[in-house]
Design an enzyme around this catalytic site. Structure first.
Site, PDB file in Angstrom:
ATOM      1  N   ASN A   9      26.843  77.516 114.785  1.00  0.00           N
ATOM      2  CA  ASN A   9      27.304  78.866 114.468  1.00  0.00           C
ATOM      3  C   ASN A   9      28.623  79.110 115.195  1.00  0.00           C
ATOM      4  O   ASN A   9      28.644  79.305 116.411  1.00  0.00           O
ATOM      5  CB  ASN A   9      26.244  79.889 114.905  1.00  0.00           C
ATOM      6  N   TRP A  10      29.723  79.108 114.434  1.00  0.00           N
ATOM      7  CA  TRP A  10      31.042  79.213 115.052  1.00  0.00           C
ATOM      8  C   TRP A  10      31.371  80.635 115.486  1.00  0.00           C
ATOM      9  O   TRP A  10      32.354  80.846 116.204  1.00  0.00           O
ATOM     10  CB  TRP A  10      32.107  78.740 114.072  1.00  0.00           C
ATOM     11  N   LYS A  11      30.628  81.614 115.013  1.00  0.00           N
ATOM     12  CA  LYS A  11      30.891  83.020 115.311  1.00  0.00           C
ATOM     13  C   LYS A  11      32.339  83.374 114.904  1.00  0.00           C
ATOM     14  O   LYS A  11      32.837  82.850 113.919  1.00  0.00           O
ATOM     15  CB  LYS A  11      30.572  83.326 116.770  1.00  0.00           C
ATOM     16  N   HIS A  95      20.864  87.426 113.215  1.00  0.00           N
ATOM     17  CA  HIS A  95      21.306  86.957 114.533  1.00  0.00           C
ATOM     18  C   HIS A  95      21.289  88.123 115.517  1.00  0.00           C
ATOM     19  O   HIS A  95      21.564  89.267 115.155  1.00  0.00           O
ATOM     20  CB  HIS A  95      22.708  86.363 114.431  1.00  0.00           C
ATOM     21  N   GLU A  97      23.268  89.113 117.686  1.00  0.00           N
ATOM     22  CA  GLU A  97      24.515  89.878 117.778  1.00  0.00           C
ATOM     23  C   GLU A  97      24.635  90.872 116.635  1.00  0.00           C
ATOM     24  O   GLU A  97      25.211  91.949 116.805  1.00  0.00           O
ATOM     25  CB  GLU A  97      25.705  88.909 117.815  1.00  0.00           C
ATOM     26  N   GLU A 167      15.894  82.509 119.316  1.00  0.00           N
ATOM     27  CA  GLU A 167      17.052  82.628 120.198  1.00  0.00           C
ATOM     28  C   GLU A 167      16.796  83.739 121.204  1.00  0.00           C
ATOM     29  O   GLU A 167      17.047  84.907 120.908  1.00  0.00           O
ATOM     30  CB  GLU A 167      18.327  82.891 119.392  1.00  0.00           C
ATOM     31  N   GLY A 173      25.003  82.767 125.334  1.00  0.00           N
ATOM     32  CA  GLY A 173      26.324  82.952 125.929  1.00  0.00           C
ATOM     33  C   GLY A 173      26.291  83.365 127.387  1.00  0.00           C
ATOM     34  O   GLY A 173      27.296  83.810 127.923  1.00  0.00           O
ATOM     35  N   SER A 213      22.540  79.021 124.413  1.00  0.00           N
ATOM     36  CA  SER A 213      23.276  78.177 125.365  1.00  0.00           C
ATOM     37  C   SER A 213      22.838  76.716 125.274  1.00  0.00           C
ATOM     38  O   SER A 213      22.581  76.063 126.286  1.00  0.00           O
ATOM     39  CB  SER A 213      23.102  78.706 126.798  1.00  0.00           C
ATOM     40  N   GLY A 234      25.763  77.512 119.502  1.00  0.00           N
ATOM     41  CA  GLY A 234      26.881  78.436 119.492  1.00  0.00           C
ATOM     42  C   GLY A 234      28.156  77.787 119.990  1.00  0.00           C
ATOM     43  O   GLY A 234      28.788  76.994 119.294  1.00  0.00           O
ATOM     44  N   GLY A 235      28.555  78.101 121.207  1.00  0.00           N
ATOM     45  CA  GLY A 235      29.830  77.658 121.748  1.00  0.00           C
ATOM     46  C   GLY A 235      30.070  76.161 121.680  1.00  0.00           C
ATOM     47  O   GLY A 235      31.191  75.714 121.406  1.00  0.00           O
TER      48      GLY A 235
END
Length: 251
Positions: A9-11, A95, A97, A167, A173, A213, A234-235
């Site tokens: 997931n590149w966000k 998600h 967020e 999640e 994050g 994470s 994610g990141g």
């Protein structure tokens, strides 16, 4: 046997040129012997480009969100037919967020799930508790509510196109991470609840991912657990070296 799924997931990251660079790197390094099914979720602006770059590869393409209507006066929103024509086969729904920052309700998330399934998109439905909810002993009740409400009126046959991503919000994050044992405990509950909703066959075949994470250092321990079928990354999915290392941990 459930095939491991690693989704990136590149966000809100990567311009068109950066998307091209990352995907060319990934497609060079991932071949038919890849130990996992791989899906990437770039931002909306990069979907059509990504679809062209991924054509002929085994890497799937996901959108990070979808609205619950085919068309209309919904400024800034994207429908499932638009995603399908752009080349998507997957979409992420619910998600944390979207829930926390944009106030998405369980009812809206459910509408999005059904809308996506109606248009033959595979859905990654995200569930998970906050730090405060976990500390209050509410993990089980929160995740159960999100799962059952998100899948309300979804049929058994449709459920075959749903992947669940657990999640824990407190681990997204933050650099924190659930232990493999903590994650496995919730994954076991999710599989049990899928059985209650749809029967043992669906429960056994549904893939349940861990997200929060995820790194090359912790992914192997997570994926070694019986009920953790992959990762929503994610990141680390923004870096080809890190993402490929996580994919490699599925071996």
């Amino acid at each position: 046997m459930r095939k491991t799924l690693i989704a990136g997931n590149w966000k809100m990251n990567k311009t068109l040129s950066q998307t091209e660079g990352l995907l060319r790197n990934l497609t060079r390094r991932l071949d038919s012997d890849c130990p996992a099914e791989v899906v990437v979720a770039p931002p909306f602006t990069s979907l059509a480009l990504a679809a062209s770059l991924l054509k002929g590869t085994d890497i799937g393409l996901a959108a990070q969100n979808v609205f619950a209507e085919d068309a209309g006066a919904y400024t800034g929103e994207i429908s499932a037919p638009m995603l399908v024509e752009a080349g998507c086969g997957w979409v992420i729904v619910g998600h944390s967020e979207r829930r926390r920052q944009f106030g998405e309700s369980e009812a809206l998330i459910n509408r999005k799930v059904k809308h996506a399934l109606d248009h033959n998109l595979k859905v990654i439905l995200c569930v998970g508790e906050t730090d405060a909810e976990r500390n209050a002993g509410q993990t089980e009740s929160v995740v159960h509510l999100q799962l059952t409400e998100g899948l309300k009126d979804v049929t058994s046959s449709e459920a075959g196109n749903v992947v669940i991503a657990y999640e824990p919000v407190w681990a997204i994050g933050t650099g924190k991470n659930a232990t493999p044992q903590q994650a496995e405990q919730v994954h076991c509950l999710i599989r049990k609840w899928m059985g209650e909703l749809y029967g043992p066959s669906v429960a056994e075949t549904t893939r349940v991912l861990y997200g929060g994470s995820v790194t090359p250092e912790n992914s192997r321990g997570m994926l070694a657990e019986d009920n953790i079928d992959g990762a929503l990354v994610g990141g680390a999915s923004l870096d080809a070296d890190l993402f490929c290392a996580i994919i490699g941990s599925a071996e």
